[in-house]
Scaffold this motif. Structure first.
Motif, PDB file in Angstrom:
ATOM      1  N   GLU A 168      25.657 100.590  78.550  1.00  0.00           N
ATOM      2  CA  GLU A 168      24.463 100.079  77.884  1.00  0.00           C
ATOM      3  C   GLU A 168      24.650  98.634  77.415  1.00  0.00           C
ATOM      4  N   ASP A 170      26.223  96.281  79.073  1.00  0.00           N
ATOM      5  CA  ASP A 170      25.925  95.439  80.234  1.00  0.00           C
ATOM      6  C   ASP A 170      24.418  95.303  80.422  1.00  0.00           C
ATOM      7  N   GLU A 171      23.739  96.450  80.339  1.00  0.00           N
ATOM      8  CA  GLU A 171      22.298  96.456  80.581  1.00  0.00           C
ATOM      9  C   GLU A 171      21.560  95.624  79.543  1.00  0.00           C
ATOM     10  N   ALA A 172      21.986  95.720  78.286  1.00  0.00           N
ATOM     11  CA  ALA A 172      21.340  94.940  77.233  1.00  0.00           C
ATOM     12  C   ALA A 172      21.552  93.444  77.458  1.00  0.00           C
ATOM     13  N   LEU A 174      22.171  91.967  80.389  1.00  0.00           N
ATOM     14  CA  LEU A 174      21.442  91.554  81.595  1.00  0.00           C
ATOM     15  C   LEU A 174      19.952  91.396  81.304  1.00  0.00           C
ATOM     16  N   LEU A 175      19.423  92.220  80.403  1.00  0.00           N
ATOM     17  CA  LEU A 175      18.020  92.084  80.027  1.00  0.00           C
ATOM     18  C   LEU A 175      17.760  90.759  79.306  1.00  0.00           C
ATOM     19  N   ASP A 176      18.804  90.208  78.703  1.00  0.00           N
ATOM     20  CA  ASP A 176      18.688  88.902  78.033  1.00  0.00           C
ATOM     21  C   ASP A 176      18.999  87.751  78.997  1.00  0.00           C
ATOM     22  N   ASN A 177      18.937  88.058  80.307  1.00  0.00           N
ATOM     23  CA  ASN A 177      19.145  87.059  81.363  1.00  0.00           C
ATOM     24  C   ASN A 177      20.567  86.506  81.402  1.00  0.00           C
ATOM     25  N   LYS A 180      26.392  88.071  85.327  1.00  0.00           N
ATOM     26  CA  LYS A 180      27.455  89.073  85.281  1.00  0.00           C
ATOM     27  C   LYS A 180      28.756  88.473  84.757  1.00  0.00           C
TER      28      LYS A 180
END
Length: 278
Positions: A168, A170-172, A174-177, A180
């Motif tokens: 989660e 990583d996903e959070a 990535l959602l903030d642009n 990786k």
């Protein structure tokens, strides 16, 4: 006898046994330190007076004035430090890739890396020696450092540690642009500092105490690490300054390891005991 008294007696017996075993293990170290504080002339007559005065620090003064020993010490610091840094960088990147990224053949490649844990260094020493000879890397720092960068245990440790971190995060990010690499560098990597500390300690200790490869690769005295240099002095005992000086060299070589252990003993104890590193 009540259960509480029985428990106290049992714990006391275990404590006494551990103290006795600890003292037995310390006897060689104490003996080495005592010999290093005796003059070489006294030790030529007998080593039985190691625990009797007079003591002297002349051996320590002599070793500080010996540029060769200090040069070997610096070689060990450079080789161990750069090897540790390289292993931490490569293992962290590889661990992140195996744990967080999907790419073709990932599981098979990870299994191939794990095979490295089962292959002893002696099995590949001839091939490695020939390869480094062809590349003219013997008697050089790259020749001493590069073999240590192949650390399958480090890759395994970091992979398992990255897998234990919730995805989660990583996903959070990535959602903030976040890219990786930024997720790896700013979000996940700081969370792996305990694992990196453990890996760094064991890598440094292994590299510092390594004798096998430096003995093969370094044939010039100016490229000796401390382990090889001290061993060459002990082999040529007739050419040394005496037994006390040899014991002083052994103490001198142990001091950096002792410092590392004192500073990072919490991580060493947790790693050895198998406890979760936090």
């Amino acid at each position: 006898m009540s259960p509480s008294q029985s428990k106290i007696l049992r714990n006391t017996a275990v404590l006494v046994a551990l103290i006795v075993l600890g003292l037995i293990m310390l006897i060689p170290l104490i003996w080495t330190v005592m010999l290093s504080l005796k003059s070489n002339g006294d030790l030529l007559r007998s080593t039985a007076n190691a625990f009797h005065a007079p003591y002297t620090g002349e051996n320590y003064v002599a070793i500080m004035q010996n540029s060769q020993v200090l040069h070997w010490l610096m070689n060990s610091v450079i080789v161990s430090g750069l090897t540790t840094l390289g292993v931490l960088i490569l293992s962290s990147l590889a661990g992140y890739g195996f744990a967080r990224l999907d790419f073709p053949g990932r599981d098979k490649l990870f299994l191939f890396v794990l095979f490295g844990l089962a292959i002893p260094e002696q099995a590949v020493i001839i091939t490695r020696h020939q390869m480094f000879s062809a590349l003219h890397l013997h008697n050089s720092f790259p020749g001493l450092i590069l073999p240590g960068l192949a650390a399958p245990f480090g890759v395994f440790l970091m992979t398992q540690y990255f897998r234990a971190i919730p995805k989660e995060l990583d996903e959070a990010a990535l959602l903030d642009n976040a890219s990786k690499f930024r997720v790896f560098w700013q979000v996940l990597l700081p969370l792996t500092i305990p694992a990196q500390a453990t890996l760094g300690i064991f890598t440094f200790l292994s590299s510092w105490n390594d004798y096998w490869w430096p003995l093969i690769s370094a044939t010039r005295a100016d490229m000796f690490t401390l382990t090889v240099g001290l061993a060459s002095s002990q082999i040529n005992f007739a050419q040394t300054s005496g037994l006390g000086y040899l014991m002083t060299q052994a103490v001198f070589a142990s001091v950096p390891i002792l410092i590392v252990y004192i500073i990072f003993q919490k991580y060493i104890v947790k790693a050895v005991s198998g406890a979760a590193v936090r």
